[in-house]
Scaffold this active site. Sequence first.
Site, PDB file in Angstrom:
ATOM      1  N   SER A 226      44.147  34.642  55.797  1.00  0.00           N
ATOM      2  CA  SER A 226      44.650  35.414  54.668  1.00  0.00           C
ATOM      3  C   SER A 226      45.143  36.780  55.123  1.00  0.00           C
ATOM      4  O   SER A 226      44.458  37.499  55.844  1.00  0.00           O
ATOM      5  CB  SER A 226      43.538  35.585  53.630  1.00  0.00           C
ATOM      6  OG  SER A 226      44.037  36.181  52.460  1.00  0.00           O
ATOM      7  N   GLU A 297      50.478  27.623  50.092  1.00  0.00           N
ATOM      8  CA  GLU A 297      49.345  27.989  49.239  1.00  0.00           C
ATOM      9  C   GLU A 297      49.196  29.510  49.148  1.00  0.00           C
ATOM     10  O   GLU A 297      48.148  30.068  49.483  1.00  0.00           O
ATOM     11  CB  GLU A 297      48.056  27.371  49.790  1.00  0.00           C
ATOM     12  CG  GLU A 297      48.085  25.855  49.891  1.00  0.00           C
ATOM     13  CD  GLU A 297      46.907  25.303  50.687  1.00  0.00           C
ATOM     14  OE1 GLU A 297      46.009  26.086  51.046  1.00  0.00           O
ATOM     15  OE2 GLU A 297      46.903  24.094  50.963  1.00  0.00           O
ATOM     16  N   GLY A 299      48.390  33.143  47.797  1.00  0.00           N
ATOM     17  CA  GLY A 299      47.507  33.742  46.798  1.00  0.00           C
ATOM     18  C   GLY A 299      47.874  35.188  46.595  1.00  0.00           C
ATOM     19  O   GLY A 299      48.494  35.566  45.605  1.00  0.00           O
ATOM     20  N   TYR A 340      34.768  42.250  51.350  1.00  0.00           N
ATOM     21  CA  TYR A 340      35.012  40.858  51.710  1.00  0.00           C
ATOM     22  C   TYR A 340      36.462  40.569  52.086  1.00  0.00           C
ATOM     23  O   TYR A 340      36.736  39.606  52.807  1.00  0.00           O
ATOM     24  CB  TYR A 340      34.587  39.948  50.564  1.00  0.00           C
ATOM     25  CG  TYR A 340      33.136  40.100  50.196  1.00  0.00           C
ATOM     26  CD1 TYR A 340      32.140  39.923  51.156  1.00  0.00           C
ATOM     27  CD2 TYR A 340      32.746  40.443  48.905  1.00  0.00           C
ATOM     28  CE1 TYR A 340      30.805  40.080  50.836  1.00  0.00           C
ATOM     29  CE2 TYR A 340      31.406  40.599  48.574  1.00  0.00           C
ATOM     30  CZ  TYR A 340      30.438  40.419  49.544  1.00  0.00           C
ATOM     31  OH  TYR A 340      29.111  40.581  49.225  1.00  0.00           O
ATOM     32  N   ASP A 341      37.384  41.380  51.592  1.00  0.00           N
ATOM     33  CA  ASP A 341      38.798  41.145  51.871  1.00  0.00           C
ATOM     34  C   ASP A 341      39.375  42.220  52.789  1.00  0.00           C
ATOM     35  O   ASP A 341      40.572  42.244  53.037  1.00  0.00           O
ATOM     36  CB  ASP A 341      39.581  41.110  50.548  1.00  0.00           C
ATOM     37  CG  ASP A 341      40.944  40.468  50.693  1.00  0.00           C
ATOM     38  OD1 ASP A 341      41.059  39.480  51.442  1.00  0.00           O
ATOM     39  OD2 ASP A 341      41.895  40.954  50.065  1.00  0.00           O
ATOM     40  N   CYS A 376      23.134  50.989  41.365  1.00  0.00           N
ATOM     41  CA  CYS A 376      22.129  51.839  42.006  1.00  0.00           C
ATOM     42  C   CYS A 376      22.042  51.633  43.515  1.00  0.00           C
ATOM     43  O   CYS A 376      21.123  52.147  44.152  1.00  0.00           O
ATOM     44  CB  CYS A 376      20.762  51.588  41.366  1.00  0.00           C
ATOM     45  SG  CYS A 376      20.673  52.142  39.656  1.00  0.00           S
ATOM     46  N   TYR A 405      41.693  38.870  45.128  1.00  0.00           N
ATOM     47  CA  TYR A 405      40.272  38.782  45.489  1.00  0.00           C
ATOM     48  C   TYR A 405      39.511  40.019  44.998  1.00  0.00           C
ATOM     49  O   TYR A 405      38.803  40.674  45.756  1.00  0.00           O
ATOM     50  CB  TYR A 405      40.112  38.579  47.003  1.00  0.00           C
ATOM     51  CG  TYR A 405      40.843  37.361  47.489  1.00  0.00           C
ATOM     52  CD1 TYR A 405      40.321  36.084  47.265  1.00  0.00           C
ATOM     53  CD2 TYR A 405      42.073  37.467  48.127  1.00  0.00           C
ATOM     54  CE1 TYR A 405      41.008  34.955  47.671  1.00  0.00           C
ATOM     55  CE2 TYR A 405      42.770  36.341  48.538  1.00  0.00           C
ATOM     56  CZ  TYR A 405      42.227  35.085  48.308  1.00  0.00           C
ATOM     57  OH  TYR A 405      42.915  33.961  48.702  1.00  0.00           O
TER      58      TYR A 405
END
Length: 431
Positions: A226, A297, A299, A340-341, A376, A405
Amino acid sequence: MAGQTVIVSGLNPAAILQSTIGGATPAPAAENDHTRKVVPLSRDALQDFMVSIITQKLQDEKQPFYVLDLGEVVSLMDQWNAGLPNIRPFYAVKCNPEPSFLSMLSAMGSNFDCASRAEIEYVLSLGISPDRIVFANPCKPESDIIFAAKVGVNLTTFDSEDEVYKIRKHHPKCELLLRIKPMDDGNARCPMGPKYGALPEEVEPLLRTAQAARLTVSGVSFHIGSGDADSKAYLGAIAAAKGVFETAARFGMSKMTVLDIGGGFTSGHQFTTASAAVRSALEQHFHDEQELTIIAEPGRFFAETAFTLATTIIGKRVRGELREYWINDGLYGSMNCVLYDHATVNATPLACMSNRSNLNCGGSKTFPSTVFGPTCDALDTVLRDYQLPELQVNDWLIFPNMGAYTKAAGSNFNGFNTSAIVTHLAYAYPS
């Protein structure tokens, strides 16, 4: 404001399309306009639109919200069709499953890449035909395979012998795409790593296994990772795919007719470079494949720049020159993309409460600032040492390019419900 900007929540977004794109038949034009094509919002128009949402109190309790620019989606599809005119996009639903966004893509001719039963159900619920879905998960639960057979999703990927056996047992009429592992995905923002894709030495045994199981292997798929910044990765992957086509022919298998080049595309200059590399590689390796269907594909290509996030400042602390702000979304919500990305987020002030005569605080002194999310956890830090003007509680911070994402992977940690964030739809006509 450049052009008219309107809230169209509740409207079928396909109703604004004015032309046939990608082979789709558009829905009727928006009321009172039958000739003009929508365009992306200008920066000023987007800001005016967000201010109208805030000041008209269309957002309860100053909650975060998204704006989806439908004109940007149209523009991105135009870019795709210009750069890869013979490649049908199967949008990766996992990237952002906002229903109005999916409906817009569907109306423009996009098909869909689903990775689970839930995603298939979601796409089907929008009235999209199952023959417009590729079940692009090489390792599926048996229950999901059974469901795909039941609803008529008849194209899927595989990269292991066990997957062949599951499909033979539960969905023998399904056509298969052999997922291969590209050898060069080291420059991807999110590389696939060792998780998916058959290695070169595994290709022949897997084809033999599928052949013995009397399953139809219709083609090859790959994914370079990606957000890949190296367009050369497509060159090697397409060459490897051609080798698989030749191996299948040598084994006497049914002629392969599908090539799935996966995702990894981003809009802008990177897409221009990548699409040129793809076209060159296809001409080199597949120029003689007259019956070939090529799909992809994407995204983030369609999702990333189409969405803008608005957040409220809910807390403030001053420590000398340092300004610390708390906002009502963060790393456990939409900004999980930072973790995460591997995304980099940027913020623009919108001083709706403290400085309405100068919303962006142009010319104002700026301070090194930290922006925290609402939970928190100290990890929930969105920005550090970021220059911002003096802002106050109930002012807003705007984050562009927040469609890929983000909300899709958010959580409800600490009781902050990411899934409850509302998306407002907007579009503009040319002046």
